[in-house]
Write a protein that holds these residues in place. Structure first.
Motif, short mmCIF file in Angstrom:
data_model
loop_
_atom_site.label_atom_id
_atom_site.label_comp_id
_atom_site.label_asym_id
_atom_site.label_seq_id
_atom_site.Cartn_x
_atom_site.Cartn_y
_atom_site.Cartn_z
N SER A 137 -10.06 7.12 -6.43
CA SER A 137 -8.60 7.20 -7.07
C SER A 137 -8.50 5.81 -8.38
N VAL B 231 0.92 -1.19 -0.04
CA VAL B 231 0.04 0.42 -0.04
C VAL B 231 1.04 2.18 0.25
N TYR C 148 -4.77 5.16 -0.04
CA TYR C 148 -5.71 6.43 0.17
C TYR C 148 -6.52 6.97 -1.24
N LYS D 142 -7.14 -0.10 1.97
CA LYS D 142 -6.71 0.39 2.37
C LYS D 142 -5.86 1.59 1.77
N VAL E 195 1.87 1.43 -3.35
CA VAL E 195 0.38 2.20 -4.18
C VAL E 195 0.75 3.79 -3.96
N ASN E 196 0.72 4.39 -2.73
CA ASN E 196 0.45 5.79 -2.46
C ASN E 196 1.12 5.71 -2.79
#
Lengths: 313, 313
Positions: free
Chosen positions: A287, A245, A282, A280, A248-249
């Motif tokens: 998005s 994550v 953002y 999880k 990913v963010n």
């Protein structure tokens, strides 16, 4: 149009002729002489390439090489290889002495694998992050169909991103790196501790029977309905998921490809990781979704990805 | 060659004419009507731009806008703005109705600030990460002189990178995000807790005298020789440093620029952060050094960076 991809390891050097569609048309392997003079190693690589090419020199459009270490691709120089005597070697220049008219490029081996999986895996992806859960945790970053390597090729070290400040000691000298929680080695440590703490569990029984703990042990115990194993896996996937994550963010890629030994568990790890990312990452409502998928090329990714280094030049 | 840069905030919309050297030649500010119809807000922005341009329309080569939210720059659409009624607005299209012949681009406001600081700050940098230590922690990523934003503009959210798995609750819903440890808000919380735990400290005395805690309180106490404050700052800088080193290992930029309110403490935070990066970044012997430097444009970075969005098109 064909390309040469070379995957250099401490034990063996694997080479292949790769088509522009990412198929390996011919493959050869030689044993590495890791501590020979670098000119000898370069000579061995050149011989392997010559053997692969045979009489078809004119049809090979480029040579790409993946190196287990930090590589300055722009300078064509190996910055450091801990397990083979190529530290400081201007590899591209030395190979050009053998193949003066062919474009040659080098990169880190994990980066090559990422490029191979992204471009020629189950789905063609121009934006992707490959996470390799092996002895360590490797990350390869593909942006706009190209490898992102950072200055001097010293970026894309996502395994050395702290996910628990002050936590477990990592080989790199920091504490709390993702690698120290999410690698196969970390899972083995977590499995061993859980078995010791729960001597009556199915997990402990399996560990005793097998006489060793490896990356599969805990999944075997889970299959037999062991709640202790289930707990270890759940916690491990939170560690893996937290790092994914984070990436990913930061990158918001189209997909995260999970490779390495642990990824062979398939859907039983991919499915919960996908759910974790969906929950999880953002601003999930606003998005683009990010797909979590397993690597598919495995051992061939290095050769195919190395060849892909020279496909568009 | 001149450009228009617009920095949209929940309270005010700031606009400027910016030269290709990054100088603000003229500046105007209007109050935001955050909950008006989006056409009204767009009209206000257009009026501000017209007022800035005056009679010199032909000399303006492009208009860039920074928005406080998630922005899909490729589509010219605002994905979400929590504090102003532009969620879902096709801002570029709507503004083109007023300025049909001028290139218009939009991005996230923190990204614009990063671009401004990287291109027109104390040193021109084509690879840099801007870290803003304010109410939250913002990160802007510049690669090859361009903003890196991720798919749908939903990347570069480094503040929402977990540095302590299972740790403090973050506004984004995760636990342990960098923002929950390294923002000015987090420092204020850490300061308050230390003052409460150490009622006889200089820090507690200052808190009592001032009647409030802000981002400067702990530095004021440190200046007066308070060991409790010193400890708070040391720990806070480890949190800040851990996130910065993570970004260094992932991007290996030429520099990390530190902005936001906390960065005004200058060398007393920049120097220890530089030392931390030198010591903790991956493979320090073999990798390019990364400079840690303070932001210099501050409030103007948003306008200058927004203008920079359209400088090379």
């Amino acid at each position: 149009m064909n390309y040469i991809g070379i995957d250099i390891g401490g034990m063996s050097i694997k080479g292949g002729i790769v088509s522009s569609a990412g198929e390996i048309l011919k493959k050869e392997v030689v044993t590495t002489n890791p501590w020979a003079d670098d000119d000898v190693i370069v000579g061995d690589i050149a011989s392997l390439i010559k053997s692969l090419i045979g009489d078809g020199a004119e049809s090979v459009k480029g040579i790409g090489l993946g190196i287990p270490g930090t590589v300055d691709g722009k300078k064509g120089r190996v910055s450091v290889t801990p397990n083979i005597n190529l530290t400081g070697t201007c590899l591209v220049k030395k190979l050009h002495a053998y193949f003066p008219d062919v474009p040659i490029k080098i990169s880190n081996d994990a980066n090559c694998a990422a490029l191979g999986e992204a471009l020629f895996g189950s789905e063609k992806l121009d934006d992707a992050v490959l996470v390799t859960l092996g002895t360590g945790v490797g990350t390869g970053i593909i942006l706009d169909g190209k490898l992102f390597e950072g200055n001097g090729g010293a970026g894309a070290e996502g395994g050395h991103m702290v996910i628990k400040t002050g936590g477990e000691k990592c080989g790199c000298g920091r504490r709390g790196c993702w690698e120290a929680y999410a690698s196969a080695s970390a899972l083995i440590r977590q499995t061993r501790m859980a078995a010791e703490k729960n001597p009556d569990s199915i997990l402990a029984k399996i560990v005793k029977e097998d006489g060793e703990v490896n990356g599969k042990t805990v999944f075997k115990a889970q299959s037999e309905g062991c709640p202790v194993a289930q707990k270890v896996i759940k916690k491990y996937l939170v560690y893996v998921g937290d790092g994914i994550v984070n990436l990913v963010n930061i990158f918001r890629p189209k997909a995260v490809i999970v490779g390495g030994g642990i990824s062979k568990e398939g859907e039983r790890i991919i499915k919960p990781l996908q759910a974790y990312v969906n929950r999880k990452a953002y601003a999930p409502k606003f998005s683009p979704k990010v797909k979590v998928m397993p690597a598919t090329l495995f051992n061939d990714a290095g050769i195919i990805g190395a060849a892909a280094l020279v496909m568009d030049i």
